[in-house]
Design an enzyme around this catalytic site. Structure first.
Site, PDB file in Angstrom:
ATOM      1  N   GLY A  65       0.839  -1.197   0.000  1.00  8.11           N
ATOM      2  CA  GLY A  65       0.000   0.000   0.000  1.00  8.11           C
ATOM      3  C   GLY A  65       0.868   1.239   0.000  1.00  8.11           C
ATOM      4  O   GLY A  65       2.096   1.163  -0.071  1.00  8.11           O
ATOM      5  N   GLY A 114      -0.327  -5.015   0.671  1.00 13.91           N
ATOM      6  CA  GLY A 114      -1.541  -4.697  -0.072  1.00 13.91           C
ATOM      7  C   GLY A 114      -1.731  -5.557  -1.308  1.00 13.91           C
ATOM      8  O   GLY A 114      -2.866  -5.807  -1.741  1.00 13.91           O
ATOM      9  N   GLU A 137       5.160  -6.821   7.378  1.00 18.16           N
ATOM     10  CA  GLU A 137       4.788  -5.666   8.217  1.00 18.16           C
ATOM     11  C   GLU A 137       5.443  -5.610   9.584  1.00 18.16           C
ATOM     12  O   GLU A 137       5.566  -4.534  10.174  1.00 18.16           O
ATOM     13  CB  GLU A 137       3.262  -5.616   8.383  1.00 18.16           C
ATOM     14  N   ASP A 145      -2.105  -6.864   7.656  1.00 17.55           N
ATOM     15  CA  ASP A 145      -3.518  -6.491   7.524  1.00 17.55           C
ATOM     16  C   ASP A 145      -4.095  -6.934   6.176  1.00 17.55           C
ATOM     17  O   ASP A 145      -3.775  -8.007   5.699  1.00 17.55           O
ATOM     18  CB  ASP A 145      -3.679  -4.987   7.760  1.00 17.55           C
TER      19      ASP A 145
END
Length: 348
Positions: A65, A114, A137, A145
């Protein structure tokens, strides 16, 4: 619409092609909105029988992302624009997960963060010799996520916990072995696969099987028992202790890797996966992940992790709390707590 993603239809097939090659096709808010709008439009169009998701030129499929936007938000607007990004990106993840028309993701390159969030909801997921899959992450103080809680907790053999904590990178063969990819195909066959799908969208499974080859041996398979053994606990301290007690080189290497990661993120990830494994609705998972995201975004580790790994590239983050013992259950409870009325995540 945005020129960062190319959206076309070819007869009965919708085609979404990520187009930010310099950023390895990392997702911006505009890209998420453009993809969501296209999928919504095609969902109502009986002529569209399948969707192809791929990337334009370069090493990406999708490297994640918009980390720069998120860090800027954490430092400058109290996380407001970052929360907006997460909220809408998670809506796209959920929309793809629930999508009735089959989507084929061609994970031909770096598929991280992402990128995992948009690949794993697809019915067909094609890996190649170029695939590099990871949820890295913990190295930047965020957390796995974009639906990572759901996808990783369901891999079996504690592989998801291993990937979430270490950020280990899997190649295409390993992705097929783990069940992350459904097919393995040499990259030179991709153009033919897409052309044939456009010609016969009703025969995707057949076409992909026809062009797939047996992947090379998955290296990670040789460590599967070690992973299941050492990463068995949902307590981070137990995992570290287990690795410390083993005198083989593999354990020492994984332990050294974990020592570089955010203790807060590692504990968040273990609770996230344990919680998600008990859920039976993907939307509930995304609601939980949005609660986590809205809070860890503005905690010290995220801005510091991005500084050390991505901005300055010094790889010397000073985590806060600095040790696993310093990350209390109370802190985790705060990170996972429901948000105030009107602030919770909602599907599209």
């Amino acid at each position: 619409m945005t020129d960062q993603v190319n959206i076309h239809t070819h007869g009965g097939v919708g085609h979404i092609s990520l187009n930010r090659p310099k950023a390895l096709h990392a997702l911006t808010l505009d890209m998420c909105h453009a993809m969501s709008a296209a999928l919504s439009k095609w969902a109502d169009d009986d002529a569209i029988e399948a969707v192809i998701l791929d990337h334009a030129e370069g090493r990406g499929f999708c490297a994640g992302g918009d980390i720069n936007l998120l860090r800027h938000s954490a430092l400058n607007d109290g996380g407001e624009s970052g929360r907006k990004f997460f909220h809408d990106e998670y809506q796209l993840n959920h929309q793809m997960f629930e999508y009735d028309t089959p989507i084929v993701a061609f994970m031909d390159g770096i598929t991280m963060g992402g990128g995992v969030g948009i690949a794993l909801p697809c019915k067909y997921r094609v890996a190649t010799e170029n695939t590099r899959f990871a949820m890295p992450e913990t190295g930047i103080g965020l957390f796995p996520d974009v639906g990572g809680g759901w996808h990783l907790s369901r891999l079996g053999g504690r592989l998801g916990q291993f990937l979430a904590l270490t950020g280990a990178r899997l190649d295409g063969a390993e992705c097929v072995w783990a069940g992350i990819a459904t097919h393995y195909m040499p990259s030179e066959k991709l153009a033919e696969a897409k052309a044939r799908i456009i010609e016969h969208p009703e025969r995707i499974g057949e076409i992909l099987s026809d062009l797939s080859v047996t992947p090379p041996e998955a290296r990670i398979a040789g460590n599967a028992d070690r992973i299941e053994n050492h990463f068995a606990s949902d307590r981070y301290e137990d995992i570290l202790a287990s690795l410390e007690m083993d005198d083989i080189e593999w354990a020492a290497k994984e332990l050294a890797t974990l020592r570089t990661k955010s203790p807060q993120t590692c504990k968040v990830a273990l609770r996230q996966l344990a919680t998600s494994a008990k859920l039976d609705d993907f939307a509930d998972n995304m609601r939980m992940e949005y609660r986590i995201a809205s809070r860890v975004l503005t905690r010290p580790d995220f801005a510091e992790g991005v500084r050390a790994v991505i901005v300055d590239k010094t790889n010397d983050p000073e985590w806060d709390p600095a040790t696993p013992e310093g990350v209390s259950e109370e802190l985790l409870d705060q990170i996972f707590a429901p948000l105030p009325e009107g602030e919770e995540w909602k599907p599209l």
